[in-house]
Motif scaffolding. Structure first.
Motif, PDB file in Angstrom:
ATOM      1  N   THR A 171       0.850  -1.194   0.000  1.00  0.00           N
ATOM      2  CA  THR A 171       0.000   0.000   0.000  1.00  0.00           C
ATOM      3  C   THR A 171       0.882   1.239   0.000  1.00  0.00           C
ATOM      4  O   THR A 171       2.033   1.209   0.437  1.00  0.00           O
ATOM      5  N   ARG A 209      -4.992   0.316   1.450  1.00  0.00           N
ATOM      6  CA  ARG A 209      -5.615  -0.079   0.190  1.00  0.00           C
ATOM      7  C   ARG A 209      -4.542  -0.721  -0.683  1.00  0.00           C
ATOM      8  O   ARG A 209      -3.399  -0.279  -0.726  1.00  0.00           O
ATOM      9  N   PRO A 262      -9.550  -2.693  -0.505  1.00  0.00           N
ATOM     10  CA  PRO A 262      -8.886  -2.771   0.808  1.00  0.00           C
ATOM     11  C   PRO A 262      -7.956  -3.989   0.875  1.00  0.00           C
ATOM     12  O   PRO A 262      -8.120  -4.968   0.137  1.00  0.00           O
TER      13      PRO A 262
END
Length: 240
Positions: free
Chosen positions: A166, A195, A209
């Protein structure tokens, strides 16, 4: 024959008073009496010696002697557990992009500041993306006041299977000064979008997510024209 007649016959056959050697008889009686007394005294000595030996044996024992019918207790209690070894020295690392591995660059340099990062025990994926996942406390550990500047918040690199998954969380857009007296601290939020990022993605990541599970977090905090502070890897539990 009556009893009186037999007594008269025995008296008639008995030797005369002068026949018995009374001195010899008296010496024999005395010697026998001394022998009996000596035997009795030896028995007393042996008994006293045995009692003394038994008493010394009891004194040598730790604590009172065990009572008949009772068993001697054995030491009890929780087993000794070896403590985990302290963590090794903090390593410096690069600032990896999405999909890259965190590469260590040797020991982190000594600086007048120390960074302590505390992450939340668990982070829910449904939370607001602007909510931090933890805090970073910066402390002046030198003997002099510190004055410097930084243009960002601490950056958090979330890693799984050795790769960054992420993007770094939102950052501030302007420089701000940091002035700390000796022993003084200041606390900053630690952010992450949580995310799933895409390698070579240059736009703001708004992807799916992360999957729930355990991740590793590396945190770095750069001071302009000075040095960079490092922390990690730290575990982060992400829940759905």
């Amino acid at each position: 024959m009556t009893l009186r007649t037999r007594l008269d016959d025995l008296a008639a056959d008995a030797p005369g008073p002068g026949t018995l050697d009374l001195d010899r008889l008296h010496g024999r009686i005395v010697r026998r009496r001394r022998a009996r007394l000596a035997s009795a005294g030896a028995a007393v000595v042996l008994t006293a010696t045995a009692a003394s030996v038994a008493a010394v044996g009891l004194l040598d024992q730790e604590g009172p002697p065990p009572v008949a019918g009772e068993s001697t207790p054995t030491p009890s209690g929780p087993p000794t557990v070896e403590k985990s070894p302290p963590p090794g020295p903090q390593l410096a690392f690069n600032a990896p992009g999405c999909g890259e591995e965190v590469a260590t660059q040797g020991l982190a340099p000594e600086t007048p500041l120390e960074m302590t990062v505390d992450l939340d025990d668990t982070v829910d994926l449904d939370r607001d993306w602007a909510e931090p996942i933890g805090t970073a406390t910066i402390t002046n550990v030198s003997e002099e006041p510190f004055s410097g500047a930084t243009g960002r918040f601490p950056g958090a690199f979330v890693v799984r299977d050795d790769s960054v998954v992420t993007e770094v969380g939102p950052q501030q857009a302007s420089l701000h000064g940091v002035m700390l007296a000796q022993g003084q601290s200041v606390t900053y939020p630690v952010h992450s979008f949580l995310r799933q990022c895409t390698p070579d993605e240059t736009t703001q990541p708004q992807h799916e997510p992360l999957e729930p599970g355990t991740y590793q977090v590396y945190v770095e905090f750069e001071f302009v024209d000075a040095f960079t502070l490092y922390s990690g890897p730290l575990e982060l539990e992400v829940t759905g």
